[in-house]
Motif scaffolding. Sequence first.
Motif, PDB file in Angstrom:
ATOM      1  N   ASP A 169       0.840  -1.190   0.000  1.00 32.81           N
ATOM      2  CA  ASP A 169       0.000   0.000   0.000  1.00 32.81           C
ATOM      3  C   ASP A 169       0.886   1.255   0.000  1.00 32.81           C
ATOM      4  OD1 ASP A 169      -1.648   2.245   1.001  1.00 32.81           O
ATOM      5  OD2 ASP A 169      -3.161   0.687   1.306  1.00 32.81           O
ATOM      6  N   PRO A 170       0.710   2.139  -0.980  1.00 31.08           N
ATOM      7  CA  PRO A 170       1.589   3.314  -1.093  1.00 31.08           C
ATOM      8  C   PRO A 170       1.515   4.264   0.098  1.00 31.08           C
ATOM      9  CG  PRO A 170      -0.215   3.451  -2.682  1.00 31.08           C
ATOM     10  CD  PRO A 170      -0.285   2.089  -2.045  1.00 31.08           C
ATOM     11  N   ARG A 171       0.434   4.194   0.876  1.00 28.71           N
ATOM     12  CA  ARG A 171       0.320   5.073   2.048  1.00 28.71           C
ATOM     13  C   ARG A 171       1.361   4.747   3.112  1.00 28.71           C
ATOM     14  NH1 ARG A 171      -5.928   4.101   3.019  1.00 28.71           N
ATOM     15  NH2 ARG A 171      -5.240   2.095   2.195  1.00 28.71           N
ATOM     16  N   LEU A 172       1.922   3.512   3.063  1.00 29.66           N
ATOM     17  CA  LEU A 172       2.961   3.133   4.029  1.00 29.66           C
ATOM     18  C   LEU A 172       4.271   3.875   3.774  1.00 29.66           C
ATOM     19  CD1 LEU A 172       2.275  -0.694   4.166  1.00 29.66           C
ATOM     20  CD2 LEU A 172       1.844   0.975   5.995  1.00 29.66           C
ATOM     21  N   ARG A 173       4.384   4.511   2.637  1.00 27.58           N
ATOM     22  CA  ARG A 173       5.615   5.236   2.295  1.00 27.58           C
ATOM     23  C   ARG A 173       5.444   6.756   2.345  1.00 27.58           C
ATOM     24  NH1 ARG A 173       9.415   1.423   0.966  1.00 27.58           N
ATOM     25  NH2 ARG A 173       8.650  -0.405  -0.111  1.00 27.58           N
TER      26      ARG A 173
ATOM     27  N   LEU B 240       7.082   6.480  10.463  1.00 27.80           N
ATOM     28  CA  LEU B 240       6.488   7.821  10.480  1.00 27.80           C
ATOM     29  C   LEU B 240       7.090   8.716   9.401  1.00 27.80           C
ATOM     30  CD1 LEU B 240       6.317   8.540  14.318  1.00 27.80           C
ATOM     31  CD2 LEU B 240       4.451   7.779  12.817  1.00 27.80           C
ATOM     32  N   ASP B 241       8.344   8.453   9.046  1.00 23.64           N
ATOM     33  CA  ASP B 241       9.023   9.233   8.014  1.00 23.64           C
ATOM     34  C   ASP B 241       8.763   8.692   6.612  1.00 23.64           C
ATOM     35  OD1 ASP B 241      10.068  10.895   9.970  1.00 23.64           O
ATOM     36  OD2 ASP B 241      11.966   9.817  10.102  1.00 23.64           O
ATOM     37  N   GLY B 242       7.967   7.625   6.508  1.00 22.93           N
ATOM     38  CA  GLY B 242       7.661   7.040   5.209  1.00 22.93           C
ATOM     39  C   GLY B 242       8.712   6.053   4.729  1.00 22.93           C
ATOM     40  N   VAL B 243       9.556   5.603   5.652  1.00 19.53           N
ATOM     41  CA  VAL B 243      10.588   4.615   5.320  1.00 19.53           C
ATOM     42  C   VAL B 243      10.104   3.263   5.826  1.00 19.53           C
ATOM     43  CG1 VAL B 243      12.999   3.923   5.661  1.00 19.53           C
ATOM     44  CG2 VAL B 243      12.401   6.363   5.490  1.00 19.53           C
ATOM     45  N   PHE B 244       9.738   2.380   4.906  1.00 19.06           N
ATOM     46  CA  PHE B 244       9.285   1.052   5.289  1.00 19.06           C
ATOM     47  C   PHE B 244      10.508   0.210   5.617  1.00 19.06           C
ATOM     48  CE2 PHE B 244       6.989  -3.039   4.485  1.00 19.06           C
ATOM     49  CZ  PHE B 244       5.980  -2.834   5.406  1.00 19.06           C
ATOM     50  N   TRP B 245      10.394  -0.670   6.598  1.00 23.27           N
ATOM     51  CA  TRP B 245      11.558  -1.385   7.141  1.00 23.27           C
ATOM     52  C   TRP B 245      12.371  -2.111   6.084  1.00 23.27           C
ATOM     53  CZ3 TRP B 245      12.445  -6.731   7.520  1.00 23.27           C
ATOM     54  CH2 TRP B 245      11.398  -7.543   7.078  1.00 23.27           C
ATOM     55  N   ILE B 246      11.742  -2.629   5.051  1.00 24.32           N
ATOM     56  CA  ILE B 246      12.493  -3.369   4.032  1.00 24.32           C
ATOM     57  C   ILE B 246      13.382  -2.454   3.197  1.00 24.32           C
ATOM     58  CG2 ILE B 246      10.840  -5.262   3.940  1.00 24.32           C
ATOM     59  CD1 ILE B 246       9.819  -4.095   1.270  1.00 24.32           C
ATOM     60  N   ASP B 247      13.146  -1.136   3.263  1.00 26.40           N
ATOM     61  CA  ASP B 247      14.001  -0.186   2.549  1.00 26.40           C
ATOM     62  C   ASP B 247      15.421  -0.194   3.098  1.00 26.40           C
ATOM     63  OD1 ASP B 247      11.755   0.544   1.101  1.00 26.40           O
ATOM     64  OD2 ASP B 247      11.335   2.299   2.346  1.00 26.40           O
TER      65      ASP B 247
END
Length: 164
Positions: free
Chosen positions: A11-15, A137-144
């Motif tokens: 989901d793009p909202r996670l970023r 919160l910063d839009g960085v998903f853990w897999i990044d």
Amino acid sequence: MPARPILNFPDPRLRLPAVPVTRFDADLRALAEDLVDTVRAAPGIGITAPHIGVLLRLVVLELTPGEVRVYVNPVLDQVSRETIRHTEGSISMPGVTDELERHAHVRVRYRDLDGKEQSEDADGLLAICHQHEIDQLDGVFWIDRLSRLKRDRLIARYNKLRRG
């Protein structure tokens, strides 16, 4: 309060970066209660408002059952040079985990639900959780934070789990 639906990867909202909380009121308290119920139902140990599609800087952690911690507008104030490796995952991407390297010690500045400024020194799992959730919160998903190869393999595993 009810558990809310959790956004699932990709989901793009996670970023998307979350915006700071400016109103410390009954609505914020209700949202925090919903996050507690949602993380318990997941189950998990940490959740942010963006995990449920609310782009506010609000985090709930429950590392020990019954010990809920709420952080409004948290920021990393200090980080150690020392690092530790730990297995991480996300309630937005259930069933897959991988090991990440994070700062071993952090100091977090935040506000409580009444809007009072607070700070907390953390190490170990709590330090990892702070970094993981502030990234979200910063839009960085853990897999990044994984290498491209590891990230691609993990996404393939996740997609296979979802299909199967």
